[in-house]
Design an enzyme around this catalytic site. Structure first.
Site, PDB file in Angstrom:
ATOM      1  N   THR A  93       7.433  -3.526   5.428  1.00  0.00           N
ATOM      2  CA  THR A  93       8.204  -4.176   4.357  1.00  0.00           C
ATOM      3  C   THR A  93       7.967  -3.377   3.089  1.00  0.00           C
ATOM      4  OG1 THR A  93       7.807  -6.310   5.394  1.00  0.00           O
ATOM      5  CG2 THR A  93       8.572  -6.339   3.113  1.00  0.00           C
ATOM      6  N   LYS A 168      15.320  -8.703   4.063  1.00  0.00           N
ATOM      7  CA  LYS A 168      13.932  -9.196   4.183  1.00  0.00           C
ATOM      8  C   LYS A 168      13.468  -9.843   2.874  1.00  0.00           C
ATOM      9  CE  LYS A 168       9.561  -9.274   5.731  1.00  0.00           C
ATOM     10  NZ  LYS A 168       9.062 -10.071   6.828  1.00  0.00           N
ATOM     11  N   LYS A 243       3.127  -9.330  -2.132  1.00  0.00           N
ATOM     12  CA  LYS A 243       3.805  -8.019  -2.114  1.00  0.00           C
ATOM     13  C   LYS A 243       5.320  -8.218  -1.909  1.00  0.00           C
ATOM     14  CE  LYS A 243       4.315  -5.496   1.569  1.00  0.00           C
ATOM     15  NZ  LYS A 243       4.334  -4.554   2.692  1.00  0.00           N
TER      16      LYS A 243
HETATM   17  P1  NAD Z   1      -2.181  -3.851   8.614  1.00  0.00           P
HETATM   18  O1  NAD Z   1      -2.868  -3.588   7.340  1.00  0.00           O
HETATM   19  O2  NAD Z   1      -2.857  -4.665   9.659  1.00  0.00           O
HETATM   20  O3  NAD Z   1      -1.753  -2.453   9.301  1.00  0.00           O
HETATM   21  C1  NAD Z   1      -1.382  -1.311   8.585  1.00  0.00           C
HETATM   22  C2  NAD Z   1      -2.021  -0.108   9.275  1.00  0.00           C
HETATM   23  O4  NAD Z   1      -1.636   1.073   8.587  1.00  0.00           O
HETATM   24  C3  NAD Z   1      -3.559  -0.160   9.255  1.00  0.00           C
HETATM   25  O5  NAD Z   1      -4.047  -0.037  10.564  1.00  0.00           O
HETATM   26  C4  NAD Z   1      -3.942   1.055   8.397  1.00  0.00           C
HETATM   27  O6  NAD Z   1      -5.154   1.677   8.794  1.00  0.00           O
HETATM   28  C5  NAD Z   1      -2.750   1.964   8.623  1.00  0.00           C
HETATM   29  N1  NAD Z   1      -2.583   2.967   7.570  1.00  0.00           N
HETATM   30  C6  NAD Z   1      -2.734   2.826   6.231  1.00  0.00           C
HETATM   31  N2  NAD Z   1      -2.488   3.992   5.602  1.00  0.00           N
HETATM   32  C7  NAD Z   1      -2.172   4.887   6.582  1.00  0.00           C
HETATM   33  C8  NAD Z   1      -1.816   6.262   6.578  1.00  0.00           C
HETATM   34  N3  NAD Z   1      -1.745   6.964   5.435  1.00  0.00           N
HETATM   35  N4  NAD Z   1      -1.572   6.878   7.758  1.00  0.00           N
HETATM   36  C9  NAD Z   1      -1.649   6.186   8.925  1.00  0.00           C
HETATM   37  N5  NAD Z   1      -1.990   4.881   9.003  1.00  0.00           N
HETATM   38  C10 NAD Z   1      -2.244   4.247   7.837  1.00  0.00           C
HETATM   39  O7  NAD Z   1      -0.765  -4.500   8.227  1.00  0.00           O
HETATM   40  P2  NAD Z   1       0.229  -5.304   9.183  1.00  0.00           P
HETATM   41  O8  NAD Z   1      -0.060  -6.760   9.098  1.00  0.00           O
HETATM   42  O9  NAD Z   1       0.286  -4.621  10.504  1.00  0.00           O
HETATM   43  O10 NAD Z   1       1.604  -5.073   8.386  1.00  0.00           O
HETATM   44  C11 NAD Z   1       2.291  -3.825   8.428  1.00  0.00           C
HETATM   45  C12 NAD Z   1       3.615  -3.984   7.704  1.00  0.00           C
HETATM   46  O11 NAD Z   1       4.373  -5.025   8.330  1.00  0.00           O
HETATM   47  C13 NAD Z   1       3.476  -4.368   6.225  1.00  0.00           C
HETATM   48  O12 NAD Z   1       4.433  -3.672   5.497  1.00  0.00           O
HETATM   49  C14 NAD Z   1       3.742  -5.873   6.233  1.00  0.00           C
HETATM   50  O13 NAD Z   1       4.265  -6.334   4.998  1.00  0.00           O
HETATM   51  C15 NAD Z   1       4.752  -6.003   7.352  1.00  0.00           C
HETATM   52  N6  NAD Z   1       4.772  -7.314   8.006  1.00  0.00           N
HETATM   53  C16 NAD Z   1       3.624  -7.935   8.365  1.00  0.00           C
HETATM   54  C17 NAD Z   1       3.682  -9.189   8.981  1.00  0.00           C
HETATM   55  C18 NAD Z   1       2.417  -9.911   9.399  1.00  0.00           C
HETATM   56  O14 NAD Z   1       2.521 -11.088   9.792  1.00  0.00           O
HETATM   57  N7  NAD Z   1       1.259  -9.274   9.364  1.00  0.00           N
HETATM   58  C19 NAD Z   1       4.918  -9.792   9.227  1.00  0.00           C
HETATM   59  C20 NAD Z   1       6.091  -9.109   8.871  1.00  0.00           C
HETATM   60  C21 NAD Z   1       6.012  -7.867   8.252  1.00  0.00           C
END
Ligand code: NAD
Length: 290
Positions: A93, A168, A243
């Site tokens: 997102t 979204k 966010k």
């Molecule tokens: P998260 O923090 O669990 O996962 C993000 C991952 O990205 C982490 O494992 C981190 O180590 C990795 N990362 C960070 N910087 C990096 C880089 N430079 N190179 C490679 N990897 C890197 O977050 P999430 O909950 O998986 O959410 C991911 C996205 O999905 C976000 O944008 C969030 O807003 C969106 N989202 C999340 C949910 C939810 O319920 N968690 C629902 C809908 C959308």
């Protein structure tokens, strides 16, 4: 076997990758946190030691990263090593303008880009029932469709570049405001001495019904099992909701939209985060609402 790249193996990414690995896709994964990569090796994930190596032999790369700045940083570091025609599908997102900028960057290099944020949370990622809201070109969407169908229950091409992120932003602004409203309705019912399970039974089947009540009721021991029954462990954290509301606020300002409730909802989440409760599930806003 078809090969795809997947960058960002956190809460959402790891579950989406697992569903891809359960079909006939070979997935090459990368995350800055080595531990997250290691956890997926036993079920068939292939790892790369260097982010740039992910571009070899793949014609689709999916990103699932925390925010737009990180998505851009990752794209910048691989963009010159991608072969023309490669499709990058960003499921994170991120800001609508940032998504448009990334589309343009890719177009300039003869690459395809889709902004394809998701709804459905960790449960949706695990059970392959995510909804993908997609912005970009139809050819790219068609190329990605088989993968959306593995990871989700619905995908829709909402329009041109940025339309997925715009959709979204609307969805999560509505979710934040309905969750606050649901908390207020239960608070009033409680103060009026109602049996809250009975209140749930009526609200969830009457005109007040909504996802925040029916599937995610924020009251402990009332309605379906939700983060409220687990000390508000996320789920979807208040940090992430803030966010998303900040993205919505920017869009509200840019488009000069009247959205008093959305703006107020963001202020409430900002307070919750300022009070160091951003790591709780967003539905805990019903306790911090002031
Ligand atoms: P998260 O923090 O669990 O996962 C993000 C991952 O990205 C982490 O494992 C981190 O180590 C990795 N990362 C960070 N910087 C990096 C880089 N430079 N190179 C490679 N990897 C890197 O977050 P999430 O909950 O998986 O959410 C991911 C996205 O999905 C976000 O944008 C969030 O807003 C969106 N989202 C999340 C949910 C939810 O319920 N968690 C629902 C809908 C959308």
């Amino acid at each position: 076997m078809k090969k795809i790249g997947f960058i960002g193996l956190g809460n959402m990414g790891a579950r989406m990758v697992t569903n891809l690995l359960n079909t006939n896709y070979e997935v090459i994964g990368y995350d800055i946190n080595e531990e997250f990569v290691k956890q997926l090796l036993p079920i068939g994930l292939k790892k790369v030691s260097n982010l740039k190596d992910i571009s070899k032999d793949v014609d689709i790369i999916i990103t699932m990263l925390p925010n737009g700045e990180i998505v851009e940083e990752v794209l910048d570091s691989i963009i010159d090593s991608l072969k023309p025609g490669t499709l990058i599908t960003d499921c994170s997102t991120i800001d609508v303008d940032k998504a448009k900028k990334l589309h343009k960057k890719c177009e300039d290099k003869e690459l395809f880009f889709l902004d394809a944020p998701v709804s459905g949370g960790i449960g949706g990622a695990e059970n392959a029932t995510l909804t993908f809201m997609v912005g970009g070109k139809e050819d790219a969407y068609k190329k990605m469709l088989p993968l959306f169908e593995i990871m989700g229950k619905k995908s829709l091409l909402c329009g041109s570049s940025g339309s997925g992120q715009a959709t979204k932003a609307c969805n999560n602004m509505l979710l934040a405001t309905t969750m606050i409203g649901v908390g207020e309705a239960f608070s009033l019912g409680n103060n009026l001495g109602l049996d809250l399970e009975k209140l749930f039974e009526i609200l969830s089947t009457s005109t007040g019904s909504c996802w925040a009540i029916n599937s995610y009721c924020p009251i402990k021991d009332v309605g379906p099992i939700s983060p409220a029954d687990n000390d508000f462990k996320p789920g979807f954290s208040a940090d992430l909701m803030l966010k998303d509301l900040t993205i919505a606020l920017k869009a509200i300002q840019v488009t000069n939209t009247k959205a008093k409730f959305g703006i107020k909802a963001r202020e409430n989440f900002q307070k919750m985060v300022n009070e160091n409760y951003g790591n709780l599930d967003f539905s805990a806003i019903t306790k911090f609402n002031k």
